[in-house]
Scaffold this motif. Structure first.
Motif, PDB file in Angstrom:
ATOM      1  N   GLN A 144      13.688 -63.292 -33.668  1.00  0.00           N
ATOM      2  CA  GLN A 144      14.444 -64.504 -33.971  1.00  0.00           C
ATOM      3  C   GLN A 144      14.139 -65.627 -32.990  1.00  0.00           C
ATOM      4  OE1 GLN A 144      16.342 -65.283 -36.659  1.00  0.00           O
ATOM      5  NE2 GLN A 144      15.546 -63.344 -37.455  1.00  0.00           N
ATOM      6  N   ALA A 145      13.949 -65.279 -31.732  1.00  0.00           N
ATOM      7  CA  ALA A 145      13.636 -66.305 -30.727  1.00  0.00           C
ATOM      8  C   ALA A 145      12.305 -66.979 -31.039  1.00  0.00           C
ATOM      9  CB  ALA A 145      13.606 -65.672 -29.339  1.00  0.00           C
ATOM     10  N   LEU A 146      11.304 -66.185 -31.428  1.00  0.00           N
ATOM     11  CA  LEU A 146      10.016 -66.768 -31.768  1.00  0.00           C
ATOM     12  C   LEU A 146      10.110 -67.627 -33.024  1.00  0.00           C
ATOM     13  CD1 LEU A 146       7.004 -67.052 -31.279  1.00  0.00           C
ATOM     14  CD2 LEU A 146       6.655 -64.873 -32.458  1.00  0.00           C
ATOM     15  N   LEU A 147      10.823 -67.149 -34.018  1.00  0.00           N
ATOM     16  CA  LEU A 147      11.010 -67.926 -35.243  1.00  0.00           C
ATOM     17  C   LEU A 147      11.666 -69.270 -34.956  1.00  0.00           C
ATOM     18  CD1 LEU A 147      12.216 -65.302 -37.877  1.00  0.00           C
ATOM     19  CD2 LEU A 147      10.166 -66.729 -38.023  1.00  0.00           C
ATOM     20  N   GLN A 148      12.717 -69.253 -34.162  1.00  0.00           N
ATOM     21  CA  GLN A 148      13.438 -70.494 -33.876  1.00  0.00           C
ATOM     22  C   GLN A 148      12.581 -71.479 -33.103  1.00  0.00           C
ATOM     23  OE1 GLN A 148      16.269 -71.329 -35.361  1.00  0.00           O
ATOM     24  NE2 GLN A 148      15.990 -69.349 -36.373  1.00  0.00           N
ATOM     25  N   ASP A 149      11.751 -70.983 -32.184  1.00  0.00           N
ATOM     26  CA  ASP A 149      10.860 -71.872 -31.436  1.00  0.00           C
ATOM     27  C   ASP A 149       9.877 -72.562 -32.379  1.00  0.00           C
ATOM     28  OD1 ASP A 149      12.041 -71.327 -29.028  1.00  0.00           O
ATOM     29  OD2 ASP A 149      10.484 -69.939 -28.323  1.00  0.00           O
ATOM     30  N   ILE A 150       9.333 -71.812 -33.334  1.00  0.00           N
ATOM     31  CA  ILE A 150       8.365 -72.396 -34.269  1.00  0.00           C
ATOM     32  C   ILE A 150       9.043 -73.369 -35.219  1.00  0.00           C
ATOM     33  CG2 ILE A 150       6.743 -71.884 -36.125  1.00  0.00           C
ATOM     34  CD1 ILE A 150       6.268 -69.159 -34.721  1.00  0.00           C
ATOM     35  N   LEU A 151      10.187 -72.996 -35.738  1.00  0.00           N
ATOM     36  CA  LEU A 151      10.895 -73.856 -36.686  1.00  0.00           C
ATOM     37  C   LEU A 151      11.385 -75.152 -36.056  1.00  0.00           C
ATOM     38  CD1 LEU A 151      12.949 -71.151 -38.623  1.00  0.00           C
ATOM     39  CD2 LEU A 151      10.976 -72.449 -39.480  1.00  0.00           C
ATOM     40  N   ALA A 152      11.494 -75.178 -34.732  1.00  0.00           N
ATOM     41  CA  ALA A 152      11.936 -76.391 -34.037  1.00  0.00           C
ATOM     42  C   ALA A 152      10.809 -77.410 -33.875  1.00  0.00           C
ATOM     43  CB  ALA A 152      12.499 -76.030 -32.658  1.00  0.00           C
ATOM     44  N   LEU A 153       9.579 -77.014 -34.146  1.00  0.00           N
ATOM     45  CA  LEU A 153       8.436 -77.905 -33.973  1.00  0.00           C
ATOM     46  C   LEU A 153       8.257 -78.817 -35.180  1.00  0.00           C
ATOM     47  CD1 LEU A 153       5.910 -75.273 -32.570  1.00  0.00           C
ATOM     48  CD2 LEU A 153       7.387 -76.811 -31.267  1.00  0.00           C
ATOM     49  N   ALA A 154       7.435 -79.843 -35.010  1.00  0.00           N
ATOM     50  CA  ALA A 154       7.163 -80.785 -36.102  1.00  0.00           C
ATOM     51  C   ALA A 154       6.260 -80.121 -37.132  1.00  0.00           C
ATOM     52  CB  ALA A 154       6.506 -82.044 -35.547  1.00  0.00           C
ATOM     53  N   PRO A 155       6.711 -79.966 -38.381  1.00  0.00           N
ATOM     54  CA  PRO A 155       5.951 -79.210 -39.381  1.00  0.00           C
ATOM     55  C   PRO A 155       4.548 -79.745 -39.635  1.00  0.00           C
ATOM     56  CG  PRO A 155       8.186 -79.617 -40.142  1.00  0.00           C
ATOM     57  CD  PRO A 155       8.006 -80.435 -38.901  1.00  0.00           C
ATOM     58  N   LEU A 156       4.418 -81.060 -39.755  1.00  0.00           N
ATOM     59  CA  LEU A 156       3.110 -81.635 -40.057  1.00  0.00           C
ATOM     60  C   LEU A 156       2.139 -81.406 -38.905  1.00  0.00           C
ATOM     61  CD1 LEU A 156       1.347 -83.301 -41.988  1.00  0.00           C
ATOM     62  CD2 LEU A 156       2.203 -85.370 -40.832  1.00  0.00           C
ATOM     63  N   ALA A 157       2.604 -81.605 -37.684  1.00  0.00           N
ATOM     64  CA  ALA A 157       1.744 -81.410 -36.515  1.00  0.00           C
ATOM     65  C   ALA A 157       1.308 -79.950 -36.388  1.00  0.00           C
ATOM     66  CB  ALA A 157       2.467 -81.858 -35.248  1.00  0.00           C
ATOM     67  N   VAL A 158       2.234 -79.039 -36.643  1.00  0.00           N
ATOM     68  CA  VAL A 158       1.896 -77.610 -36.578  1.00  0.00           C
ATOM     69  C   VAL A 158       0.859 -77.260 -37.638  1.00  0.00           C
ATOM     70  CG1 VAL A 158       2.798 -75.284 -36.976  1.00  0.00           C
ATOM     71  CG2 VAL A 158       4.067 -76.881 -35.535  1.00  0.00           C
ATOM     72  N   GLN A 159       1.081 -77.705 -38.847  1.00  0.00           N
ATOM     73  CA  GLN A 159       0.185 -77.387 -39.960  1.00  0.00           C
ATOM     74  C   GLN A 159      -1.225 -77.901 -39.690  1.00  0.00           C
ATOM     75  OE1 GLN A 159       1.583 -78.243 -44.065  1.00  0.00           O
ATOM     76  NE2 GLN A 159      -0.242 -79.516 -44.249  1.00  0.00           N
ATOM     77  N   GLU A 160      -1.340 -79.145 -39.267  1.00  0.00           N
ATOM     78  CA  GLU A 160      -2.658 -79.734 -39.044  1.00  0.00           C
ATOM     79  C   GLU A 160      -3.330 -79.142 -37.806  1.00  0.00           C
ATOM     80  OE1 GLU A 160      -4.055 -81.701 -41.355  1.00  0.00           O
ATOM     81  OE2 GLU A 160      -2.209 -81.240 -42.448  1.00  0.00           O
ATOM     82  N   THR A 161      -2.554 -78.849 -36.777  1.00  0.00           N
ATOM     83  CA  THR A 161      -3.124 -78.250 -35.565  1.00  0.00           C
ATOM     84  C   THR A 161      -3.635 -76.842 -35.838  1.00  0.00           C
ATOM     85  OG1 THR A 161      -1.652 -79.568 -34.157  1.00  0.00           O
ATOM     86  CG2 THR A 161      -2.658 -77.616 -33.165  1.00  0.00           C
ATOM     87  N   LYS A 162      -2.917 -76.079 -36.662  1.00  0.00           N
ATOM     88  CA  LYS A 162      -3.396 -74.741 -37.019  1.00  0.00           C
ATOM     89  C   LYS A 162      -4.750 -74.826 -37.706  1.00  0.00           C
ATOM     90  CE  LYS A 162      -2.519 -70.704 -39.886  1.00  0.00           C
ATOM     91  NZ  LYS A 162      -1.564 -69.823 -40.583  1.00  0.00           N
ATOM     92  N   LYS A 163      -4.910 -75.751 -38.642  1.00  0.00           N
ATOM     93  CA  LYS A 163      -6.201 -75.927 -39.308  1.00  0.00           C
ATOM     94  C   LYS A 163      -7.309 -76.183 -38.286  1.00  0.00           C
ATOM     95  CE  LYS A 163      -4.350 -78.170 -43.487  1.00  0.00           C
ATOM     96  NZ  LYS A 163      -4.320 -79.475 -44.211  1.00  0.00           N
ATOM     97  N   SER A 164      -7.047 -77.079 -37.358  1.00  0.00           N
ATOM     98  CA  SER A 164      -8.065 -77.455 -36.382  1.00  0.00           C
ATOM     99  C   SER A 164      -8.414 -76.299 -35.459  1.00  0.00           C
ATOM    100  CB  SER A 164      -7.579 -78.665 -35.567  1.00  0.00           C
ATOM    101  OG  SER A 164      -7.399 -79.791 -36.404  1.00  0.00           O
ATOM    102  N   LEU A 165      -7.414 -75.563 -35.000  1.00  0.00           N
ATOM    103  CA  LEU A 165      -7.681 -74.421 -34.131  1.00  0.00           C
ATOM    104  C   LEU A 165      -8.517 -73.367 -34.846  1.00  0.00           C
ATOM    105  CD1 LEU A 165      -4.182 -74.021 -32.426  1.00  0.00           C
ATOM    106  CD2 LEU A 165      -6.290 -74.810 -31.339  1.00  0.00           C
TER     107      LEU A 165
END
Length: 262
Positions: free
Chosen positions: A197-218
């Motif tokens: 749950q702690a990991l889920l909450q940390d991820i869900l607190a991030l900006a969705p668009l930035a996470v999505q695009e950064t994952k693609k780039s990585l």
């Protein structure tokens, strides 16, 4: 246990509050993957990919009633004999999982063997249960592993540990895996739910668009397909986004941001 997991079945998909969960659900067979299960997983991946509400996928297993928890005993090698299946078909599972839009977490709540180890490696992040075992027996069965799986092993394990996995077929302990940096957390049963749950909450607190695009780039960088122009376009897109404006405002006002994903 959820009522939908009470009877053995193909992998079960549940979606709630931005989180998709896929649970392997054949505990009496140590969650061995049959060809029908692989087709179900691909269908679930497609559903998740096209559901804009899903921001995180958690892959886990039903280990109820097992003497020792087993996340997955691997691919049912009997499936190799079915036309159109075998290693090439199995390879689609981790390859598709690795490319999914949401952040993917493997909640590795049991030991894992064979091709299922590559499914675990295809996830972005992993939480491990203390006491589990990991083994890749491909060469012990007379098989040269498929290319993308070997690439993932070298990328995640490093060359020395990947050679140990394939050229000795010896098992890894949870502690050895943790030393390789494989896990975001390695915890006992008493801390399992809290760590997840702690990991889920940390991820869900991030900006969705930035996470999505950064994952693609990585992923592109890791795969040797980096396009700097494309990365710059993503950088510019997020810098002009409503989420970045909100993030800056929230930082200045010392409050939690409320991101909208655009």
């Amino acid at each position: 246990m959820s009522s939908v997991l009470a009877q053995a079945s193909a992998p079960v998909l549940q979606i709630e509050s931005g989180v998709a969960s896929i649970t392997l659900n054949r505990p009496a067979q140590r969650n061995r993957l049959e060809n029908g299960d692989l087709k179900t997983l691909l269908a679930h991946f497609e559903t998740i990919e096209h559901d804009p509400t899903v921001r995180v996928l958690v892959l886990t297993a039903n280990t109820a009633g097992q003497p020792k928890p087993v996340f997955c005993a691997g691919y049912d090698i009997g499936g190799f004999d079915e036309p159109g299946h075998g290693a090439t078909f199995f390879e689609e599972i981790p390859d598709t999982l690795a490319k999914l839009r949401p952040v993917t977490i493997c909640a590795l709540n049991g030991s894992v063997y064979g091709g299922a180890t590559d499914v675990v490696l295809a996830c972005d992040l992993r939480i491990g249960l203390q006491g589990i075992e990991w083994r890749m027996p491909a060469t012990a069965l007379g098989l040269h592993y498929y290319p993308s799986g070997l690439q993932r092993y070298v990328s995640r394990f490093g060359l020395a540990a990947a050679k140990r996995a394939f050229l000795t077929a010896r098992p890894f302990t949870a502690q050895q895996l943790d030393a390789l940096g494989l896990f975001e957390a390695l915890v006992g049963p008493e801390d399992w739910v809290q760590a997840q749950q702690a990991l889920l909450q940390d991820i869900l607190a991030l900006a969705p668009l930035a996470v999505q695009e950064t994952k693609k780039s990585l992923n592109e960088i890791a795969g040797g397909a980096m396009d700097e122009t494309l990365l710059r376009e993503r950088e510019h897109m997020t810098s002009c986004s409503a989420d970045f404006a909100e993030g800056r405002a929230a930082f200045a006002q010392r409050r939690a941001p409320v991101f909208v994903g655009r």
